[in-house]
Write a protein that holds these residues in place. Structure first.
Motif, PDB file in Angstrom:
ATOM      1  N   LYS A 184       0.827  -1.206   0.000  1.00 40.09           N
ATOM      2  CA  LYS A 184       0.000   0.000   0.000  1.00 40.09           C
ATOM      3  C   LYS A 184       0.868   1.266   0.000  1.00 40.09           C
ATOM      4  O   LYS A 184       1.807   1.397   0.774  1.00 40.09           O
ATOM      5  CB  LYS A 184      -0.931  -0.001   1.207  1.00 40.09           C
ATOM      6  CG  LYS A 184      -2.097  -0.969   1.050  1.00 40.09           C
ATOM      7  CD  LYS A 184      -3.152  -0.664   2.077  1.00 40.09           C
ATOM      8  CE  LYS A 184      -4.369  -1.594   2.025  1.00 40.09           C
ATOM      9  NZ  LYS A 184      -4.692  -2.197   0.778  1.00 40.09           N
ATOM     10  N   PHE A 185       0.511   2.190  -0.904  1.00 40.21           N
ATOM     11  CA  PHE A 185       1.188   3.485  -1.000  1.00 40.21           C
ATOM     12  C   PHE A 185       0.151   4.587  -0.844  1.00 40.21           C
ATOM     13  O   PHE A 185      -0.958   4.479  -1.367  1.00 40.21           O
ATOM     14  CB  PHE A 185       1.870   3.649  -2.365  1.00 40.21           C
ATOM     15  CG  PHE A 185       3.177   2.916  -2.483  1.00 40.21           C
ATOM     16  CD1 PHE A 185       3.204   1.523  -2.642  1.00 40.21           C
ATOM     17  CD2 PHE A 185       4.391   3.603  -2.431  1.00 40.21           C
ATOM     18  CE1 PHE A 185       4.417   0.857  -2.765  1.00 40.21           C
ATOM     19  CE2 PHE A 185       5.607   2.937  -2.539  1.00 40.21           C
ATOM     20  CZ  PHE A 185       5.617   1.563  -2.710  1.00 40.21           C
ATOM     21  N   LYS A 186       0.562   5.661  -0.171  1.00 38.78           N
ATOM     22  CA  LYS A 186      -0.364   6.780   0.011  1.00 38.78           C
ATOM     23  C   LYS A 186      -0.156   7.806  -1.115  1.00 38.78           C
ATOM     24  O   LYS A 186       0.975   8.212  -1.412  1.00 38.78           O
ATOM     25  CB  LYS A 186      -0.131   7.451   1.363  1.00 38.78           C
ATOM     26  CG  LYS A 186      -1.225   8.448   1.701  1.00 38.78           C
ATOM     27  CD  LYS A 186      -1.129   8.933   3.139  1.00 38.78           C
ATOM     28  CE  LYS A 186      -0.100  10.032   3.244  1.00 38.78           C
ATOM     29  NZ  LYS A 186      -0.050  10.616   4.604  1.00 38.78           N
ATOM     30  N   VAL A 187      -1.241   8.223  -1.728  1.00 38.89           N
ATOM     31  CA  VAL A 187      -1.148   9.228  -2.791  1.00 38.89           C
ATOM     32  C   VAL A 187      -0.919  10.602  -2.168  1.00 38.89           C
ATOM     33  O   VAL A 187      -1.686  11.031  -1.302  1.00 38.89           O
ATOM     34  CB  VAL A 187      -2.446   9.263  -3.640  1.00 38.89           C
ATOM     35  CG1 VAL A 187      -2.369  10.339  -4.707  1.00 38.89           C
ATOM     36  CG2 VAL A 187      -2.700   7.898  -4.268  1.00 38.89           C
ATOM     37  N   VAL A 188       0.191  11.268  -2.595  1.00 37.65           N
ATOM     38  CA  VAL A 188       0.455  12.619  -2.064  1.00 37.65           C
ATOM     39  C   VAL A 188       0.229  13.702  -3.112  1.00 37.65           C
ATOM     40  O   VAL A 188       0.111  14.871  -2.780  1.00 37.65           O
ATOM     41  CB  VAL A 188       1.890  12.761  -1.498  1.00 37.65           C
ATOM     42  CG1 VAL A 188       2.039  11.919  -0.241  1.00 37.65           C
ATOM     43  CG2 VAL A 188       2.926  12.412  -2.548  1.00 37.65           C
ATOM     44  N   GLY A 189       0.198  13.318  -4.400  1.00 32.72           N
ATOM     45  CA  GLY A 189       0.037  14.376  -5.414  1.00 32.72           C
ATOM     46  C   GLY A 189      -0.444  13.834  -6.753  1.00 32.72           C
ATOM     47  O   GLY A 189      -0.272  12.651  -7.067  1.00 32.72           O
ATOM     48  N   VAL A 190      -1.083  14.718  -7.512  1.00 32.78           N
ATOM     49  CA  VAL A 190      -1.503  14.404  -8.882  1.00 32.78           C
ATOM     50  C   VAL A 190      -0.846  15.433  -9.793  1.00 32.78           C
ATOM     51  O   VAL A 190      -0.816  16.619  -9.460  1.00 32.78           O
ATOM     52  CB  VAL A 190      -3.040  14.475  -9.032  1.00 32.78           C
ATOM     53  CG1 VAL A 190      -3.454  14.129 -10.454  1.00 32.78           C
ATOM     54  CG2 VAL A 190      -3.715  13.547  -8.036  1.00 32.78           C
ATOM     55  N   PHE A 191      -0.289  14.975 -10.901  1.00 32.79           N
ATOM     56  CA  PHE A 191       0.419  15.917 -11.793  1.00 32.79           C
ATOM     57  C   PHE A 191       0.052  15.661 -13.239  1.00 32.79           C
ATOM     58  O   PHE A 191      -0.589  14.646 -13.570  1.00 32.79           O
ATOM     59  CB  PHE A 191       1.941  15.766 -11.603  1.00 32.79           C
ATOM     60  CG  PHE A 191       2.439  14.399 -11.978  1.00 32.79           C
ATOM     61  CD1 PHE A 191       2.795  14.124 -13.306  1.00 32.79           C
ATOM     62  CD2 PHE A 191       2.533  13.376 -11.035  1.00 32.79           C
ATOM     63  CE1 PHE A 191       3.241  12.867 -13.660  1.00 32.79           C
ATOM     64  CE2 PHE A 191       2.982  12.131 -11.393  1.00 32.79           C
ATOM     65  CZ  PHE A 191       3.326  11.860 -12.705  1.00 32.79           C
ATOM     66  N   ASN A 192       0.469  16.610 -14.066  1.00 31.74           N
ATOM     67  CA  ASN A 192       0.281  16.471 -15.506  1.00 31.74           C
ATOM     68  C   ASN A 192       1.652  16.599 -16.127  1.00 31.74           C
ATOM     69  O   ASN A 192       2.472  17.376 -15.649  1.00 31.74           O
ATOM     70  CB  ASN A 192      -0.632  17.614 -15.965  1.00 31.74           C
ATOM     71  CG  ASN A 192      -0.786  17.656 -17.455  1.00 31.74           C
ATOM     72  OD1 ASN A 192       0.122  18.059 -18.163  1.00 31.74           O
ATOM     73  ND2 ASN A 192      -1.948  17.247 -17.932  1.00 31.74           N
ATOM     74  N   GLN A 193       1.934  15.824 -17.164  1.00 31.02           N
ATOM     75  CA  GLN A 193       3.225  16.026 -17.832  1.00 31.02           C
ATOM     76  C   GLN A 193       3.066  15.980 -19.342  1.00 31.02           C
ATOM     77  O   GLN A 193       2.352  15.134 -19.870  1.00 31.02           O
ATOM     78  CB  GLN A 193       4.267  14.998 -17.355  1.00 31.02           C
ATOM     79  CG  GLN A 193       4.042  13.583 -17.857  1.00 31.02           C
ATOM     80  CD  GLN A 193       5.157  12.663 -17.409  1.00 31.02           C
ATOM     81  OE1 GLN A 193       5.739  12.837 -16.348  1.00 31.02           O
ATOM     82  NE2 GLN A 193       5.450  11.674 -18.223  1.00 31.02           N
ATOM     83  N   PRO A 194       3.692  16.936 -20.035  1.00 30.99           N
ATOM     84  CA  PRO A 194       3.603  16.914 -21.492  1.00 30.99           C
ATOM     85  C   PRO A 194       4.436  15.756 -22.022  1.00 30.99           C
ATOM     86  O   PRO A 194       5.453  15.408 -21.444  1.00 30.99           O
ATOM     87  CB  PRO A 194       4.209  18.253 -21.904  1.00 30.99           C
ATOM     88  CG  PRO A 194       5.105  18.635 -20.779  1.00 30.99           C
ATOM     89  CD  PRO A 194       4.552  18.004 -19.542  1.00 30.99           C
ATOM     90  N   SER A 195       3.973  15.137 -23.085  1.00 31.45           N
ATOM     91  CA  SER A 195       4.704  13.976 -23.599  1.00 31.45           C
ATOM     92  C   SER A 195       4.376  13.730 -25.058  1.00 31.45           C
ATOM     93  O   SER A 195       3.317  14.088 -25.534  1.00 31.45           O
ATOM     94  CB  SER A 195       4.323  12.751 -22.765  1.00 31.45           C
ATOM     95  OG  SER A 195       4.833  11.592 -23.369  1.00 31.45           O
ATOM     96  N   PHE A 196       5.310  13.100 -25.777  1.00 29.29           N
ATOM     97  CA  PHE A 196       4.986  12.668 -27.141  1.00 29.29           C
ATOM     98  C   PHE A 196       3.952  11.568 -27.080  1.00 29.29           C
ATOM     99  O   PHE A 196       3.227  11.327 -27.994  1.00 29.29           O
ATOM    100  CB  PHE A 196       6.142  11.967 -27.864  1.00 29.29           C
ATOM    101  CG  PHE A 196       7.496  12.467 -27.645  1.00 29.29           C
ATOM    102  CD1 PHE A 196       8.028  13.338 -28.562  1.00 29.29           C
ATOM    103  CD2 PHE A 196       8.259  12.040 -26.582  1.00 29.29           C
ATOM    104  CE1 PHE A 196       9.330  13.764 -28.415  1.00 29.29           C
ATOM    105  CE2 PHE A 196       9.549  12.481 -26.440  1.00 29.29           C
ATOM    106  CZ  PHE A 196      10.090  13.345 -27.348  1.00 29.29           C
ATOM    107  N   ASP A 197       4.060  10.832 -25.981  1.00 26.64           N
ATOM    108  CA  ASP A 197       3.358   9.569 -25.916  1.00 26.64           C
ATOM    109  C   ASP A 197       2.007   9.778 -25.255  1.00 26.64           C
ATOM    110  O   ASP A 197       1.911  10.093 -24.089  1.00 26.64           O
ATOM    111  CB  ASP A 197       4.222   8.600 -25.095  1.00 26.64           C
ATOM    112  CG  ASP A 197       3.602   7.229 -25.063  1.00 26.64           C
ATOM    113  OD1 ASP A 197       2.571   7.040 -25.727  1.00 26.64           O
ATOM    114  OD2 ASP A 197       4.152   6.365 -24.355  1.00 26.64           O
TER     115      ASP A 197
END
Lengths: 417, 238
Positions: A184-197
């Motif tokens: 189990k891992f605790k979620v600390v953040g949500v992010f966006n990243q630009p990508s080719f994919d």
């Protein structure tokens, strides 16, 4: 210059030869249209490419272990170079102008990640907290990993927005516990990243956690770092420095190009900038030649206009028109045709770019290309430049015919039946 | 008003040199009505062009309105033409896309007279020619006689000292020719010097003096009866 009679005279000749004037104007308009559209599209391409490649900071480098292709000091070729924590620490200490550095390890086996009944297969990358300086993340909620998470082996995780959509379609993700390979891992953040994919689905966990819990070793898959205030030449020296240091530590030939893969974004981004400058220059050349063709058209028409109006010009001169007033008449007509039709081309070009942006046309026509094309637009400088080009070329196109008109001798003109 | 002394003019066409005027001596006084006659090739049009500052002479002295005319800039010649001279042509030479009033007003445009004022003046002059109702008509809607009257109105709108008429009746029937000649005579009686180039005898005989040109020289000058002279019929003006 702006008195009504001159304009009236210009319009009366233009309206007597509508088709001819429109066709001439069309060629100028096309030239400007092409110039504006291509420049705008080039700018869009540059913006798009920059944003795609901006997923790596432009002052960053990445190192991956490879396989040797040369035998060296008794070891045969084909040795796998496995980077370890020691390499990371070594670089952290020894690279000059180093800004931030982060290693990335990996976790073996299938990565099934789940939250309650939602699950998916995502790419889990164990990194240092500094990784957020190297990739261009946009933190949407919460935070990225921090130093404490790394030091204290906290089981925390930062997830990409698309991952959040799968695992937490209807609720917030922060502080929820998700399962990664049954831990189990605790979620600390949500992010966006630009990508080719488009299929990028990233999850980041502290590198220490991965090494201690999943792998039980100190292997690294990649080391990324950024450099402060560095030129391309200096970056190449850093490459060399890294190669020699790694060659010494892992015992391979420093001449072996395949033992180590180094991605130098400093050099790449400079090549990129050069490429786009070249494209832009090319566009200007095409545009200018197209405009030149249009202007030659105007020049031709004005020569014919002068020829046709020889008698009228003769009459005017007989009753007192000075040569300068005749020059003014022809010159203004030429400038008017070029400027007016050029303006039409300018509006059409800018309009098309606006329409493309507004209705997201590229995404509709050919979606894969859309991310390489962002905010196509022409700036004010280009618009002003194009306007100056127009007036100057208009004046040029009118000058010689006007001079010819001014040199008409009234007697010869009046004899011209 | 006009004094010509030993005026020579040649045209160079390719390698040939065509000597058109071979020494013209002529004196035209202010207020005269003079005709220049001659067969084609006699040099009469060339003479008129030189008188009208439309062409330069090669040799000799040309004095116009007490000023010696030498090679001068186009701009200066244009200004002199505008202020001092009025032209009437055989083919009228009206500007086809301008109406009668605008044609008459055009010389004033080159004097930088305001639009309203010059159109008003043009209407007055058209009225004098009996063409007020035709002011808005384009040249191609006018008869030959009307066109020539518009051209005459245009030539006098700047109140010039000299009217130069090149075959003014050449394109007109005999009745209209007489009308036009009467107009020119009226203008002459208001004190303006009128010089008419013609090859028609009856037109020439309506003038005070006939200057006959032949082969670039003045062959003879015939004084008609002084019916038009200032002394007998000077009508008080204004």
């Amino acid at each position: 210059m702006f008195d009504r009679d001159k304009w009236q005279e210009i319009f009366s000749t233009i309206s007597k030869n509508k088709t001819r004037t429109v066709l001439t104007g069309f060629s100028v308009a096309t030239g400007i249209f092409m110039l504006i559209f291509l420049l705008g599209a080039g700018r869009g391409l540059r913006n798009g490419m920059t944003s795609v490649f901006a997923q790596d900071a432009t002052n960053s480098m990445q190192i991956y272990g490879g396989r040797t292709t040369k035998a060296y000091k008794g070891t045969p070729e084909g040795k796998r170079i496995q980077m370890v924590n020691e390499d990371y620490l070594g670089f952290k200490k020894s690279i000059e102008k180093l800004d931030v550095i982060s290693a990335m390890s990996y976790i073996p086996g299938a990565e099934i990640i789940s939250y309650k009944n939602n699950y998916g297969n995502f790419n889990v990358s164990p990194v240092h907290e500094t990784y957020k300086e190297i990739k261009n993340f946009e933190i949407l909620e919460g935070r990225f990993l921090n130093e404490k998470d790394i030091k204290e082996n906290r089981k925390v995780v930062a997830i990409q927005d698309v991952v959040k959509e799968v695992l937490f379609p209807k609720e917030t993700a922060i502080n929820k516990l998700i399962n990664i390979n049954n831990i189990k891992f605790k979620v600390v953040g949500v992010f966006n990243q630009p990508s080719f994919d488009d299929n990028s689905r990233e999850i980041y966990i502290p590198i220490t956690v991965a090494q201690n819990i999943f792998n039980n070793n100190d292997h690294l898959q990649r080391i990324s770092f950024t450099l402060n205030d560095i030129s391309v030449d200096e970056s190449k020296k850093v490459e060399q420095f890294i190669t020699y240091q790694m060659a010494k530590r892992h015992e391979f030939s420093p001449e072996d190009k395949n033992a180590l893969w180094i991605q130098n974004n400093i050099e790449n981004s400079q090549q990129f900038a050069g490429l786009f400058s070249a494209i832009e220059m090319f566009v200007w050349i095409i545009g200018i030649f197209t405009i030149a063709l249009g202007v030659i058209g105007v020049f031709n028409i004005m020569m014919i206009v002068v020829k046709e109006r020889t008698k009228e010009i003769g009459i005017r001169k007989a009753i007192g028109a000075s040569p300068s007033s005749v020059v003014g008449l022809i010159l203004m007509e030429a400038i008017f045709i070029t400027a007016a039709s050029g303006y039409v081309g300018l509006i059409a070009g800018v309009g098309l770019l606006e329409v493309i942006t507004k209705f997201d046309l590229i995404n509709k026509i050919y979606p894969p290309a859309a991310i390489y094309f962002l905010n196509p637009q022409v700036d004010l400088g280009i618009a002003i430049g194009a306007t100056i080009v127009l007036v100057v070329t208009g004046a040029l196109a009118g000058f010689f015919p006007a001079r010819k008109a001014a040199s008409i001798r009234p007697i010869e003109a009046l004899r011209d039946e | 008003m006009i004094r010509l002394q030993n005026i020579h003019k040649s045209y160079i066409t390719g390698t040939n040199k065509l000597h058109v005027l071979k020494g013209i001596d002529l004196h035209i006084k202010e207020g005269e009505l003079v005709s220049i006659m001659g067969s084609s090739g006699s040099g009469k049009s060339t003479l008129l062009n030189i008188l009208g500052l439309l062409d330069n002479h090669d040799e000799g002295v040309y004095t116009l309105n007490q000023e010696e005319i030498k090679a001068m800039s186009e701009t200066k010649a244009a200004k002199l033409r505008n202020n001092l001279l009025g032209f009437v042509f055989q083919s009228f030479n009206l500007i086809s896309f301008k109406n009668a009033m605008e044609n008459v007003a055009l010389p004033l445009y080159y004097q930088k007279v305001a639009r309203k004022k010059r159109n008003k003046t043009a209407l007055e002059y058209l009225d004098k020619m009996g063409l007020k109702d035709w002011a808005e008509h384009m040249p191609n809607e006018l008869s030959g006689g009307q066109k020539q009257r518009v051209a005459i109105a245009r030539s006098i709108i700047t109140q010039p000292k000299i009217i130069l008429a090149d075959e003014p009746t050449g394109a007109l029937d005999s009745a209209t020719s007489v009308e036009v000649m009467n107009l020119l005579k009226e203008i002459n009686q208001s004190g303006i010097t009128v010089i008419i180039v013609t090859h028609e005898n009856d037109i020439a005989h309506m003038t005070d003096r006939i200057i006959n040109l032949k082969d670039g020289r003045i062959e003879s000058i015939i004084e008609n009866n002084k019916i038009n002279s200032k002394e007998t019929i000077r009508v008080p003006q204004e």
